[in-house]
Scaffold this motif. Structure first.
Motif, PDB file in Angstrom:
ATOM      1  N   UNK A 124       0.854  -1.192   0.000  1.00 47.41           N
ATOM      2  CA  UNK A 124       0.000   0.000   0.000  1.00 47.41           C
ATOM      3  C   UNK A 124       0.889   1.240   0.000  1.00 47.41           C
ATOM      4  N   UNK A 125       0.434   2.327  -0.641  1.00 46.26           N
ATOM      5  CA  UNK A 125       1.214   3.565  -0.721  1.00 46.26           C
ATOM      6  C   UNK A 125       1.515   4.155   0.639  1.00 46.26           C
ATOM      7  N   UNK A 126       0.671   3.838   1.624  1.00 46.09           N
ATOM      8  CA  UNK A 126       0.929   4.376   2.958  1.00 46.09           C
ATOM      9  C   UNK A 126       2.249   3.860   3.516  1.00 46.09           C
ATOM     10  N   UNK A 127       2.666   2.646   3.141  1.00 47.33           N
ATOM     11  CA  UNK A 127       3.894   2.073   3.715  1.00 47.33           C
ATOM     12  C   UNK A 127       5.115   2.951   3.425  1.00 47.33           C
ATOM     13  N   UNK A 128       5.429   3.238   2.138  1.00 46.45           N
ATOM     14  CA  UNK A 128       6.572   4.123   1.890  1.00 46.45           C
ATOM     15  C   UNK A 128       6.375   5.533   2.458  1.00 46.45           C
TER      16      UNK A 128
END
Lengths: 128, 449, 485
Positions: free
Chosen positions: C175-179
């Motif tokens: 998910x984009x939230x991880x980076x």
């Protein structure tokens, strides 16, 4: 897709037109097509220093965003003032009205590292 | 199980269609070593009636304004919530929907957010507001980070009179991103010390952050703060913990703030032991691309009909990943809707009257408490619905004595502001009747203080 | 059966276009103290443009708006990775009990024992479900829980003098939230290209002594269990790193496997996914974070702790600090608590089994008509692609046509590793009958793509608006209402 013979190209999909020790830079037809409708462009200020291979600006569509990399090092001589208000010209005229910046070269030798139209097309074919 | 519709017959048919012999076979990719080999040790399942009984028993063990007179504030405020608010947000088309990524079947949510953004701009006097943040404190922390992006400077000056819980959240967000936080003290009148601020501002300062009103309930001189900050090339962030104050006070935008980060709990959300609340975040249009959070914009459909979509999404984590302006994804959507409904009901007049009642009640309380021997009010600057009370006896004892008389008298300040001595923060809203205020004054006069 | 019809759709203006000077929808009691106001210099003029409406105006306005929305209560909502299960109604009643909704967060601990007990018990139940001994329920959403977890990881390394561990490995399926979260915790992100399931070799190649952590999602965003997870965790630990797990897909594992037992060190929960709290049109959620014992001192706090028969807020000693002004989204915790207490251990495991059964049933029914890029047995969700659709029809067109059929579309164009992804997560609360109707619609749409592709490209036609001009919205942003000149 169109890749004019007289231009030089980078792996990151910028094109370069050489005019003496000035170069004009924009993004290729391939790049604008991959991005889709461009909605925003961020360009550096005139007088700023740019370094070959480093990002100098950003181009955005609705669902994608991409850094734009300087093909050569030098000083920003001029930017396309029309782009912020009409970013769509990057889609309609990537090699013409959609030009982005003019760089005064600090090392003309860097131009030798760029690709010609045939090599760039081969690069695209390999990448995708 | 009442929420799961499968009958044994359904399960058998479905397994057959899938082509496996048992449910177990669906999990073959999970190695045996990874499996839990016992049932989870959880309390036994409850029927709905048993559950309600258990929750009511837990609820009965909490103090609320139903069984106490309360003067608690400090970032969460007890205001009346009209019945229509909860009934409207309980329309399940609103509360059981996801983030409006498919705009054609999310126009209700999208238009409501667009209205929320507009209301927040009107209240704060700013040009652009986002779809919400988690709460006022995290909104304020995100504002600090935004000023660092905008100015490429790494020092943030935070007023000591800003809510101490908000200051802690700012510190957490800045912990590992190379931002230096410097505290600026407050003057004798309870406002941020302008002289000290001027001395601490320099060419590395990205922002000045102050409360409006501040934690002591005091109305800061935002115009002076903005002038000093901007004179040094820094931005002014106004942190609004009590949104109702904006019904009466000059807007932070009018006074020169660059970013307004606030808490919208006062707009129709119950105090609910701390959440869910709703952070609001407003800025100048020139800075919109550095903003965190979702934005809704107006557009048209294929037939030219007005509609709304999520827009300028390239700032956000799902597209820009590690270069995003924030990692926020889920926000406080339904709470933003709540605030939108609440503000629509109050409207231009209602919000102003509400703010004025809060001021009047708090002023009356100040007047009554001032008369009590042993009680002083240290700060003279104008305040909204909260104020600091200093007692001759230890604040803990005073509050305990009030508690014994059924009064939650305020929030002790000793841990956060030892320099104030024996002090606590008293909040008076439109929900406190004259008799409540007189009960507080009476109890203090009767020996509590 | 086409569930969607073109019924009567009511138009509705913006709030601000309704206003009429002098209206309001609110009443205050007469002031029972002397009137007082602030000095003139501090006060504003009236708020320009602010609405003026009666109660009935407001009620009609928002009721009409609600009819333009689609929620889980309207119908099937197979949004992959979002776990759009049914939201039990008693939970909505529970969080509104005055003894819970009206407790002020600054209430002294001894007068909030009911609320503290509930928070403590929720922490304990989440710990048991996940296998992590310590849980903080403060974070407000999944990404907020991620931030808490990554800050704790950073603090853990710092406490050990590992200041040079500044990198985090993240597979490109994440998910984009991880980076974005890793960056907010001050880490540099190193993406790992993965194909389906992460291999030990891929992780080993990147796992240097500058790496603080690996972030994984398990099951991953393709719905596949990370079969090498135990060996990967062992390797990361051996080389001095920690493993973070995005718990978005925990609904596939309840009572089957516990992330904490697999060697994972930190994980966040999404109470608004796995534990049936409503998504609210984008929130509020709640994102508790669980950690292994030696990371517990760094959790955001304070936590609810038990002293004999009573509860209070305390510590933890090396906490990374506060992430919200108060104790977290308590109203959401009440709903999740009610859900877990209603389900019990057996109920939760049953939920996971039925969720996986439903996903595999949809997969079995659509395989062959839609391209399935990964043949591995999937768990709670399944990812198809638009590769085999004729006539230049794409994922977006299928999604929009599904709306006309009366369904919310699946997650589309995610995960990024599948071109034209169609990610379907049915959840356990859908009956075979609902799934059959949905699959019939998907098959009919595949047929339409061949026979009459314009049906897809023009869709939706039954909604309040047709496809919207997102490019125009971004080029000339109009982000608030302005009075027409």
């Amino acid at each position: 897709m169109d890749f004019p013979e007289e231009l030089k190209y980078t792996e990151e999909h910028e094109w370069v037109q050489v005019e003496g020790d000035l170069v004009i830079v924009g993004i290729t037809d391939f790049a604008q097509d991959a991005l889709g409708d461009v909605v925003f462009v961020e360009l550096p200020e005139v007088g700023a220093e740019v370094t070959a291979g480093k990002a100098f600006g950003v181009v955005e569509s609705v669902k994608a965003v991409s850094d734009i990399y300087a093909p050569v090092s030098g000083t920003i001589e001029e930017i396309n003032e029309e782009l912020p208000d009409a970013p769509e010209v990057i889609n309609t005229s990537p090699y013409g009205d959609g030009w982005m910046i003019k760089i005064r070269l600090s090392d003309p030798g860097e131009l030798d590292g760029l690709m010609d139209a045939a090599a760039y097309q081969a690069h695209i074919a390999e990448e995708h | 199980m009442r929420y799961i519709p499968h009958t044994p017959g359904d399960v058998a048919q479905m397994l057959e269609r899938i082509g496996v012999g048992s449910l177990e076979e669906l999990f073959v990719e999970i190695p045996a070593s990874a499996r839990l080999k016992r049932p989870l040790a959880l309390p036994p399942a409850l029927a709905e009636s048993e559950l309600v009984r258990e929750l009511k028993a837990l609820a009965a063990r909490n103090a609320t304004p139903e069984n106490r007179i309360s003067f608690l504030g400090g970032g969460a405020y007890q205001h009346f919530i009209p019945a229509a608010v909860d009934l409207l947000i309980s329309r399940s088309e609103f509360y059981t929907a996801y983030t409006p990524y498919q705009p054609e079947i999310s126009q209700g949510t999208l238009q409501a957010i667009f209205e929320f953004q507009t209301l927040i701009c009107q209240l704060t006097g700013m040009e652009v507001a986002n779809a919400s943040m988690y709460d006022g404190a995290s909104a304020c922390a995100e504002a600090a980070l935004m000023t660092v992006r905008l100015t490429r400077r790494r020092k943030v000056l935070v007023s000591r009179a800003l809510n101490p819980r908000w200051r802690k959240v700012i510190a957490t967000y800045c912990r590992y991103v190379d931002v230096e936080l410097v505290e600026v003290g407050y003057a004798a009148d309870g406002r941020t010390d302008l002289e000290e601020l001027a001395g601490k501002l320099d060419g590395q300062t990205a922002a000045v952050i102050a409360g409006y009103p501040n934690y002591f309930g005091v109305v800061e001189d935002l115009a002076a703060l903005a002038g000093l900050a901007q004179g040094a090339g820094a931005r002014l962030v106004a942190g609004v913990a009590e949104g109702v104050a904006l019904g009466l006070l000059k807007s932070p935008g009018e006074l020169g703030a660059d970013i307004v980060a606030g808490e919208g709990q006062s707009f129709g959300l119950p105090v609910s032991y701390g959440g869910p609340y709703v952070g609001f975040f407003a800025a100048r249009m020139k800075d919109v691309r550095a903003m965190p959070g979702r934005l809704v914009g107006e557009t048209v459909d294929r037939d030219g009909k007005r509609g709304f979509v999520l827009t300028l999404s390239t700032r956000e984590q799902h597209i820009r990943r590690e270069k995003a302006t924030s990692n926020i994804c889920s926000n406080q959507g339904l709470c933003a809707l709540t605030a939108t409904v609440f503000l629509s009901l109050l409207g231009k007049q209602g919000l102003r009257e509400l703010a004025q009642q809060n001021v009047a009640k708090a002023a009356y309380a100040r007047e009554q408490l001032q008369k009590v021997a042993g009680v002083t009010l240290p700060f003279a600057a104008p305040s909204f619905n909260e104020f600091v009370v200093r007692s001759s006896k230890p604040a803990g004892e005073v509050l305990a004595a009030l508690e014994a008389q059924g009064i939650l008298g305020g929030i002790p300040l000793g841990a956060d502001y030892p320099e104030l001595g024996e002090a606590f923060l008293v909040c008076v809203t439109e929900q406190n009747r004259r008799s409540d205020i007189e009960a507080l004054a009476g109890a203090l006069a009767g020996g509590a203080a | 059966m086409i569930v969607g019809t073109s019924g009567l759709v009511l138009n509705e203006k913006l709030l601000f276009e309704h206003s009429d000077a002098g209206r309001k929808g609110y009443s205050l009691p007469a002031l029972d103290v002397p009137a007082a106001t602030l000095p003139d210099g501090l006060c504003r003029e009236e708020i320009a443009g602010f609405p003026e409406l009666s109660e009935v105006d407001v009620v009609r306005h928002f009721t009409r708006l609600s009819t333009w929305n689609y929620g889980v209560d309207s119908g099937f909502y197979p949004l992959g990775s979002c776990t759009m299960k049914y939201n039990p109604k008693v939970n909505e009643v529970a969080c509104r009990l005055p003894g819970l909704a009206d407790v002020h967060p600054a209430t002294p601990d001894h007068l909030a024992q009911g609320a503290l007990t509930l928070m403590y018990q929720l922490q304990e139940m989440l710990a048991e479900i996940s296998g992590f001994p310590a849980v903080s329920v403060q974070p407000a959403a999944g990404a907020h829980g991620e931030l808490a977890g990554m800050l704790a990881i950073r603090a853990w390394h710092e406490a050990r003098g590992n200041a040079r561990r500044t990198k985090v490995l993240i597979p490109d399926t994440a998910h984009g939230t991880n980076p974005a979260t890793a960056a907010l915790a001050g880490f540099d992100v190193v993406p790992i290209a993965s194909q389906g399931v992460l291999t030990l070799e891929e992780v080993a190649a990147h796992m240097t002594d500058e790496v603080a952590a690996l972030m994984v999602t398990n099951p991953n965003t393709l719905g596949l269990f990370e079969t090498n997870i135990e060996a990967i965790c062992a390797l990361v630990h051996e080389r001095g790193g920690l493993v973070y797990c995005d718990g978005a897909n925990l609904n596939a594992l309840l009572g089957i496997a516990r992330p904490g037992d697999l060697g994972i060190d930190v994980m966040h929960f999404n109470l608004h996914k796995t534990f049936a709290t409503p998504h609210g049109g984008g929130g509020p959620g709640s994102g508790p974070v669980g950690v292994r014992a030696d990371l517990a001192p760094f959790l955001p706090g304070p936590l609810a702790v038990r002293d004999g028969d009573s509860y209070r807020f305390a510590g933890p000693p090396g906490s990374v600090g506060r992430l919200l002004a108060f104790h977290g989204n308590f109203g959401i915790m009440v709903r999740a608590f009610a859900y877990i207490r209603s389900m019990g251990a057996q109920g939760l495991r049953h939920a996971t089994e039925m969720a996986v059964l439903n996903a595999n049933y949809v997969r079995a029914r659509l395989e062959g008509s839609y391209h399935l890029p990964y043949a591995t047995r999937s768990l709670h969700e399944v990812v198809f692609s638009d590769r085999d659709l004729p006539n230049d029809c794409h994922t977006l067109d299928v999604a929009k046509r599904l709306i006309d059929y009366g369904y919310h579309p699946p997650t589309i164009y995610f995960p990024l590793v599948v071109k034209g992804a169609i990610m379907i997560e049915p959840t356990e609360t859908e009956s075979q009958e609902t799934l059959d109707e949905f699959c019939d619609a998907m098959l009919a749409i595949a047929g339409e793509a061949g026979a009459d592709p314009e049906l897809l490209k023009n869709a939706p036609v039954r909604t309040r608006t047709r496809r919207l001009d997102e490019t125009g919205a971004a080029r000339q942003p109009r982000l608030k209402w302005e009075r027409p000149c």
